[in-house]
Design a protein around this motif. Structure first.
Motif, PDB file in Angstrom:
ATOM      1  N   GLU A  80      41.725  82.254  52.309  1.00  0.00           N
ATOM      2  CA  GLU A  80      41.438  80.832  52.464  1.00  0.00           C
ATOM      3  C   GLU A  80      42.757  80.075  52.446  1.00  0.00           C
ATOM      4  OE1 GLU A  80      37.682  79.196  50.476  1.00  0.00           O
ATOM      5  OE2 GLU A  80      38.350  80.769  49.091  1.00  0.00           O
ATOM      6  N   GLN A  81      42.940  79.177  53.413  1.00  0.00           N
ATOM      7  CA  GLN A  81      44.175  78.418  53.467  1.00  0.00           C
ATOM      8  C   GLN A  81      44.018  77.149  52.622  1.00  0.00           C
ATOM      9  OE1 GLN A  81      43.238  80.030  56.929  1.00  0.00           O
ATOM     10  NE2 GLN A  81      44.186  81.459  55.516  1.00  0.00           N
ATOM     11  N   LEU A  82      44.484  77.255  51.366  1.00  0.00           N
ATOM     12  CA  LEU A  82      44.318  76.174  50.400  1.00  0.00           C
ATOM     13  C   LEU A  82      45.639  75.489  50.074  1.00  0.00           C
ATOM     14  CD1 LEU A  82      41.820  77.959  47.965  1.00  0.00           C
ATOM     15  CD2 LEU A  82      41.314  76.431  49.872  1.00  0.00           C
ATOM     16  N   GLY A  83      46.592  75.572  50.996  1.00  0.00           N
ATOM     17  CA  GLY A  83      47.853  74.879  50.793  1.00  0.00           C
ATOM     18  C   GLY A  83      49.027  75.820  50.633  1.00  0.00           C
ATOM     19  N   THR A  84      50.214  75.241  50.737  1.00  0.00           N
ATOM     20  CA  THR A  84      51.439  76.045  50.684  1.00  0.00           C
ATOM     21  C   THR A  84      51.668  76.658  49.304  1.00  0.00           C
ATOM     22  OG1 THR A  84      52.650  73.989  50.272  1.00  0.00           O
ATOM     23  CG2 THR A  84      52.578  74.798  52.548  1.00  0.00           C
ATOM     24  N   GLY A  85      51.312  75.929  48.262  1.00  0.00           N
ATOM     25  CA  GLY A  85      51.450  76.491  46.916  1.00  0.00           C
ATOM     26  C   GLY A  85      50.544  77.688  46.719  1.00  0.00           C
ATOM     27  N   HIS A  86      49.327  77.586  47.235  1.00  0.00           N
ATOM     28  CA  HIS A  86      48.381  78.695  47.161  1.00  0.00           C
ATOM     29  C   HIS A  86      48.891  79.888  47.957  1.00  0.00           C
ATOM     30  CE1 HIS A  86      44.608  80.838  48.464  1.00  0.00           C
ATOM     31  NE2 HIS A  86      44.364  80.722  47.164  1.00  0.00           N
ATOM     32  N   LEU A 188      50.225  74.635  39.401  1.00  0.00           N
ATOM     33  CA  LEU A 188      49.878  73.708  40.475  1.00  0.00           C
ATOM     34  C   LEU A 188      48.416  73.282  40.409  1.00  0.00           C
ATOM     35  CD1 LEU A 188      51.734  75.301  43.523  1.00  0.00           C
ATOM     36  CD2 LEU A 188      52.373  73.231  42.259  1.00  0.00           C
ATOM     37  N   SER A 189      48.169  72.028  40.788  1.00  0.00           N
ATOM     38  CA  SER A 189      46.816  71.471  40.847  1.00  0.00           C
ATOM     39  C   SER A 189      46.530  71.007  42.263  1.00  0.00           C
ATOM     40  CB  SER A 189      46.705  70.290  39.872  1.00  0.00           C
ATOM     41  OG  SER A 189      45.543  69.523  40.131  1.00  0.00           O
ATOM     42  N   ASN A 190      45.237  70.965  42.609  1.00  0.00           N
ATOM     43  CA  ASN A 190      44.848  70.446  43.926  1.00  0.00           C
ATOM     44  C   ASN A 190      44.278  69.031  43.826  1.00  0.00           C
ATOM     45  OD1 ASN A 190      42.418  71.014  42.698  1.00  0.00           O
ATOM     46  ND2 ASN A 190      41.520  72.046  44.476  1.00  0.00           N
ATOM     47  N   ASP A 191      44.690  68.296  42.792  1.00  0.00           N
ATOM     48  CA  ASP A 191      44.231  66.925  42.599  1.00  0.00           C
ATOM     49  C   ASP A 191      45.079  65.978  43.456  1.00  0.00           C
ATOM     50  OD1 ASP A 191      43.034  64.644  41.704  1.00  0.00           O
ATOM     51  OD2 ASP A 191      44.083  64.585  39.773  1.00  0.00           O
ATOM     52  N   ASN A 192      44.772  65.948  44.759  1.00  0.00           N
ATOM     53  CA  ASN A 192      45.504  65.104  45.691  1.00  0.00           C
ATOM     54  C   ASN A 192      44.591  64.762  46.858  1.00  0.00           C
ATOM     55  OD1 ASN A 192      45.755  67.386  47.634  1.00  0.00           O
ATOM     56  ND2 ASN A 192      47.135  68.191  46.057  1.00  0.00           N
ATOM     57  N   ALA A 194      44.469  65.689  49.905  1.00  0.00           N
ATOM     58  CA  ALA A 194      44.039  66.789  50.774  1.00  0.00           C
ATOM     59  C   ALA A 194      43.269  67.862  50.029  1.00  0.00           C
ATOM     60  CB  ALA A 194      45.252  67.417  51.460  1.00  0.00           C
ATOM     61  N   GLY A 195      43.250  67.816  48.701  1.00  0.00           N
ATOM     62  CA  GLY A 195      42.576  68.848  47.920  1.00  0.00           C
ATOM     63  C   GLY A 195      43.254  70.203  48.045  1.00  0.00           C
ATOM     64  N   GLU A 196      44.592  70.197  48.242  1.00  0.00           N
ATOM     65  CA  GLU A 196      45.338  71.437  48.425  1.00  0.00           C
ATOM     66  C   GLU A 196      46.352  71.628  47.301  1.00  0.00           C
ATOM     67  OE1 GLU A 196      47.168  71.385  52.252  1.00  0.00           O
ATOM     68  OE2 GLU A 196      45.290  71.737  53.335  1.00  0.00           O
ATOM     69  N   TYR A 197      46.806  72.876  47.173  1.00  0.00           N
ATOM     70  CA  TYR A 197      47.860  73.195  46.215  1.00  0.00           C
ATOM     71  C   TYR A 197      49.204  73.085  46.935  1.00  0.00           C
ATOM     72  CZ  TYR A 197      44.003  75.010  43.420  1.00  0.00           C
ATOM     73  OH  TYR A 197      42.824  75.142  42.710  1.00  0.00           O
ATOM     74  N   TYR A 198      49.918  72.007  46.655  1.00  0.00           N
ATOM     75  CA  TYR A 198      51.180  71.749  47.334  1.00  0.00           C
ATOM     76  C   TYR A 198      52.323  72.506  46.662  1.00  0.00           C
ATOM     77  CZ  TYR A 198      49.104  67.520  49.504  1.00  0.00           C
ATOM     78  OH  TYR A 198      48.342  66.617  50.213  1.00  0.00           O
TER      79      TYR A 198
END
Length: 447
Positions: A80-86, A188-192, A194-198
């Protein structure tokens, strides 16, 4: 090379929906090879101890490409593509035990230079981000600095108007010590919005721990990312322009540089001459003093000093031309070695072959190398003379100083110094041609 060991993490999991393609974005071609190959080649300048590529969309195709492009690299999957941090979090388990510097690159960002990466990897700060001054910052993330220190990175979606006015932008490329990166990514949190892990959030997390963060800057052109077909075309134009200029500055003569197309790994030696409308595919080396005449296509081949190719010739993978060899117009060479001084003037196909020194290959010669199931090899000795329109049915050999008669079909080995004729004896029927034509015209008249 930096004093600290370096590991690369190359992010290549995105779909690239704006490319309007079923092909993963990082596998679209630039300079004859995948975008991903450019990122790997740039990263290789750091002499990395380990390389991890993060694959997601089209993971099977990306994994296959990585195995071909860099067999030492390993692939981590991001289902699942959940952001660059993920994405980085998926890569870190493959770096267990590594305690050097981790440099994070992007598979769709092909132009970052070796000097820029060296400065990034060698910087003493705990976290280092690659930034650039943008003429039009647009929707890039902004780098907020205090003096020489990087305070935080703010994504455009989350930025207020004052932050959006900042012109120092984030390229996404980052370096940090492995242990610290593991610790920060885990927080890292996805509280942003985009709902992603930056991955960018690691800067603020590092500063909160009292760690140092800094920016290394480069020219905006180095940070160009590819998101659309239009951007890919613009990148190709920029790449070709750069390669042409490099060739000219390194002593290559080009009659019309704008019509010559290079691949990522094309090597052309000084004093080589390249004619108009020449295309270099991947894996080509042209030695100093060789000449490639107009309208040739070369791929996966080696042209030695003093050799000439073309015009209108094609060298395919495995073609090896010795010094002073000549391959002329409408000649195709594939997986064949031509020794020094060989001449193949025109209208010929040589595949899966070996040709000895100074041998002359007549027009229309074909090595019949494929039987419908497998490929077979033809070997021709030195100083041989192959008559025009000879069909060499492999596997077959022609000895040194041997000759074949024009129009021959050679199915058996020819000893050294022998003449081989493999054609039917000519029979001449006086007047028969005229009588046949008269009969045909009469039949057509009656019809």
């Amino acid at each position: 090379m930096t004093e600290r060991a370096v590991a690369l993490v190359v992010l290549a999991a995105g779909q690239g929906s704006r490319m309007q393609s079923d092909l993963p974005k990082v596998l679209h071609r630039l300079g004859g090879t995948a975008l991903l190959a450019h990122a790997l080649a740039a990263g290789r300048s750091l002499d990395p101890a380990q390389i991890v590529v993060v694959a997601g969309h089209g993971a099977k195709a990306v994994t296959s490409a990585v195995a071909r492009l860099d067999p030492d690299a390993r692939v981590a999957l991001q289902p699942e593509q959940l952001g660059t941090g993920h994405a980085v979090a998926q890569a870190l388990p493959l770096l267990d035990g590594f305690d050097g510097r981790v440099v994070v690159l992007y598979g769709d960002t092909p132009f970052i230079g070796a000097d820029t990466l060296a400065a990034l990897a060698a910087h003493p700060a705990d976290v280092v981000v690659l930034g650039f001054r943008a003429a039009d910052p647009g929707r890039y993330g902004r780098l907020v600095v205090q003096g020489d220190a990087l305070d935080r990175i703010v994504e455009y979606k989350d930025a207020d108007e004052a932050t959006r006015a900042i012109t120092l932008c984030n390229s996404g490329v980052m370096a940090a010590d492995a242990g610290l990166l593991r610790d920060l990514v885990a927080q890292l949190s996805n509280d942003n919005a985009a709902g992603e892990y930056y991955l960018t959030d690691v800067v603020a997390l590092a500063r909160a721990q009292g760690r140092s963060a800094a920016v290394v800057t480069c020219d905006e052109a180095e940070t160009l990312g590819i998101n659309t077909r239009a951007e890919l075309a613009a990148a190709e134009a920029a790449f070709q322009s750069r390669k042409r200029l490099d060739a000219l500055e390194n002593g290559v003569t080009m009659a019309d540089p704008a019509t010559v197309w290079f691949a990522l790994d094309t090597h052309v030696g000084r004093d080589a001459i390249i004619g108009q409308n020449v295309v270099f595919g991947p894996g080509v080396t042209v030695e100093s003093g060789a000449e490639i005449l107009p309208f040739c296509h070369l791929e996966g081949c080696h042209v030695s000093a003093g050799a000439t190719v073309g015009p209108f010739a094609r060298l395919r993978p495995g073609a090896e031309l010795g010094g002073d060899a000549h391959v002329g117009n409408f000649v195709e060479i594939k997986n064949a070695v031509l020794a020094e001084g060989v001449k193949v003037g025109h209208l010929t196909y040589l595949g899966d072959a070996e040709v000895g020194e100074r041998t002359n290959i007549g027009a229309g010669t074909v090595t019949c190398n494929y039987d419908g199931v497998g490929k077979h090899r033809t070997v021709i000795g030195a100083d041989a003379f192959i008559g025009s329109d000879t069909m060499l049915v492999a596997p077959v050999s022609v000895g040194a100083r041997a000759m074949t008669g024009s129009g021959s079909v050679i199915t058996r080995d020819v000893p050294d110094g022998a003449l081989a004729l493999g054609r039917a004896r000519q029979v001449t029927k006086p007047g028969l041609a005229e009588r046949i034509m008269q009969a045909l015209r009469a039949a057509r008249g009656k019809a």
